[in-house]
Design an enzyme around this catalytic site. Structure first.
Site, PDB file in Angstrom:
ATOM      1  CB  SER A 103      -7.017  -1.825   6.814  1.00 28.95           C
ATOM      2  OG  SER A 103      -7.419  -3.058   7.352  1.00 28.95           O
TER       3      SER A 103
ATOM      4  CB  THR B 278      -0.970  -0.012   1.199  1.00 28.64           C
ATOM      5  OG1 THR B 278      -1.499  -1.326   1.357  1.00 28.64           O
ATOM      6  CG2 THR B 278      -2.098   0.958   1.029  1.00 28.64           C
TER       7      THR B 278
ATOM      8  N   GLY C 288      -1.227  -2.103   5.900  1.00 22.17           N
ATOM      9  CA  GLY C 288      -2.045  -3.280   6.138  1.00 22.17           C
ATOM     10  C   GLY C 288      -3.013  -3.085   7.285  1.00 22.17           C
TER      11      GLY C 288
END
Length: 556
Positions: free
Chosen positions: A439, A367, A459
């Site tokens: 998330s 991410t 995460g």
């Protein structure tokens, strides 16, 4: 509209806003996880683009220079604020499961979860959403053309970029998986070895793919030559994609979640992100406490207990809202927070096993993140992902597109942890065209005197990082303090406080242990937060990029 006219219109809007608008910005800012992407955003803003143009440029540039964190073969969420309209919007460009996906596709003949299938190779890849998200921004919010906004990324892919320490670390983590797929290894490794810092990564196929997306306005990626190349490559390697999966993909436009913490307005991500609701739920619980009066160890204890309960509800209730009924009104209510807070002790840890069991209710990364503010006051908080570093470690041949492994974000089997240790129930089970729970938590905080634009990768720890920094902001911290905060985390299961290297002092660890908490220190620091803060009185801006990463922030 020609480029000169677009730029002229933008300049006129700036002059009008500065003359008449009480909240107009004289400054612009970009904070992203890589200096090249930050510069791409600055280049577009200075060429007459707005924050949304810059978001396209930064997202595409990160797809080139951060292949371990995001990519054209992945997806993301864009939280947008239009200053002229006075509105906020959430663009859901999350990946979705292929049409042939099944709830038990990662289970063996004995019903056991086979993790490798959901992490590595073609079966791990969901249908990408990022290109569709960029096209949506271009068609609905941009001043410049998609071609103009993608040029910095195309240039980076053609000319290459030099790797740094972070790239070396991430490639080392995924080297064995990359070596299994020669096309990916050829691009991202140095003759099969992990590249040392200073290695130049050139992605000619990706440059052509980005150019094709620009020229066709995304159609080539979802229904043209690129789509066929990707599907043929995935299927030849054992995957289940079909051309219909790409043709049917659509960006979802959703309303952000809005709540408050005392006098601060919270604007955050709705499902299929779990981030906004978990953040709001935790803050609603903590609103019942005067946190400034507590010693640091008790403050941490209370924040952990709020995290524990928010993550528990995440596991039980949340999933793709197009497939399951998510009780957002209940979960975000102050009454629900009262009920959850009633079981919290100031002096003793709650055992996660003592909370209601998941599924007992009645039925009813690696991410990346960037934040942008332009001179008109438009703002973007965007979090993008291909899941773990280098995604599924496989590229679609001839396209340079590195595929995600977001299928691992589903609950492949109820109560079985995913790669981040998160558990889930039926709400996040695999289904065709369903979007896995995320998330990612791009967020705006609007106080009486300041506004924050923020988010981070990480995460399962994204939500806790945003929570900690949001509390810092509410206590008066600036961007550098927010991105530098020491981080601790609790996600209900496993029942432990996970904290970054040196994240808790020895006395804090001793006190928390006496309260009954189990502690586990990470061997490293984690997160890569990007924050911009606007002073509402004079429009001045401050920005910061997480010192744990290699990103940069610019204000001008």
């Amino acid at each position: 509209m020609s480029y000169p006219r677009r730029k002229f219109r933008y300049i006129c809007l700036v002059i009008i806003a500065l003359w008449f608008g009480d909240t107009a910005q004289a400054e612009s800012a970009v904070a992203s996880a890589h200096p090249a992407a930050t510069l791409a955003g600055k280049e577009i803003l200075e060429a007459g683009g707005n924050a949304f143009d810059a978001a396209i440029a930064v997202a595409a540039a990160l797809a080139v220079v951060e292949p371990y964190s995001s990519g054209i073969g992945g997806g993301g969420f864009f939280l947008l604020h239009s200053q002229r309209e006075g509105t906020n919007l959430f663009v859901d460009a999350r990946e979705e499961a292929p049409g042939k996906a099944t709830a038990d596709m990662y289970l063996d003949s004995s019903g056991d979860f086979v993790r490798d299938r959901s992490l590595n190779g073609p079966l791990a890849a969901a249908i990408p959403g990022l290109p569709a998200g960029l096209v949506y921004l271009s068609e609905n919010f941009a001043n410049l053309t998609l071609q103009e906004n993608l040029m910095p990324a195309i240039r980076l892919a053609k000319e290459g970029f030099l790797t740094g320490d972070r790239y070396e670390k991430m490639a080392g983590y995924r080297a064995s998986a990359l070596r299994l797929h020669k096309d990916a290894a050829k691009i991202f490794l140095d003759q099969g070895d992990v590249p040392k810092a200073g290695f130049r990564v050139i992605q000619e196929d990706l440059a052509e793919t980005l150019q094709a997306i620009a020229v066709s306005n995304g159609e080539s990626f979802y229904s043209g030559d690129l789509a066929r190349k990707m599907v043929d490559s995935v299927v030849s390697k054992g995957g289940i994609w079909r051309i219909e999966d790409l043709k049917n993909y659509e960006v979802k436009i959703r309303q952000p979640l809005i709540s408050s913490y005392h006098d601060v307005k919270i604007i955050s991500s709705p499902p299929p992100s779990s981030g906004g609701i978990a953040l709001i739920e935790a803050l609603n619980i903590l609103e019942r406490y005067d946190l400034k009066k507590y010693e640091r160890d008790t403050y941490i204890h209370l924040v952990v207990e709020a995290m524990r309960r928010a993550y528990r509800d995440r596991a039980d209730y949340l999933g793709d809202p197009d497939f399951v009924k998510v009780p957002l009104k209940k979960l975000s209510s102050k009454m629900h927070a009262d009920l959850l807070a009633s079981s919290i002790s100031d002096t003793e840890a709650t055992s996660s096993s003592s909370l209601p069991q998941i599924g007992s209710r009645q039925k009813g990364a690696d991410t990346t993140h960037f934040s942008i503010v332009d001179g008109l006051g438009n703002r973007v908080a965007a979090t993008l992902s291909i899941n773990i570093p280098f995604g599924a470690a496989i590229t679609a041949e001839g396209t340079g597109v590195l595929l995600n492994n977001e299928m691992d974000d589903f609950s492949a089997k109820p109560f079985t942890p995913n790669t981040y240790g998160l558990v889930g129930a039926d709400a996040n089970a695999i289904a065709p065209r369903k979007r896995p729970l995320s998330s990612m938590t791009p967020t705006f905080l609007e106080g009486t005197d300041r506004i924050a634009v923020m988010g981070t990768p990480g995460g399962s720890r994204i939500i806790s990082m945003v929570l900690i920094s949001a509390l810092d902001f509410m206590m008066g911290a600036g961007p550098i303090e927010m991105v530098s905060s020491k981080r601790f985390h609790h996600q209900y299961l496993p029942d432990q406080i996970y904290f970054e290297k040196d994240g808790l002092t020895s006395s804090e660890q001793e006190s928390l242990s006496k309260k009954g908490h189990k502690l586990k220190e990470s061997g490293r620091n984690y997160g890569n937060m990007q924050v911009i803060v606007i002073d509402k009185a004079d429009g001045s801006i401050d920005a910061a990029s997480d010192p744990r990463g290699e990103g940069s922030s610019l204000v001008w």
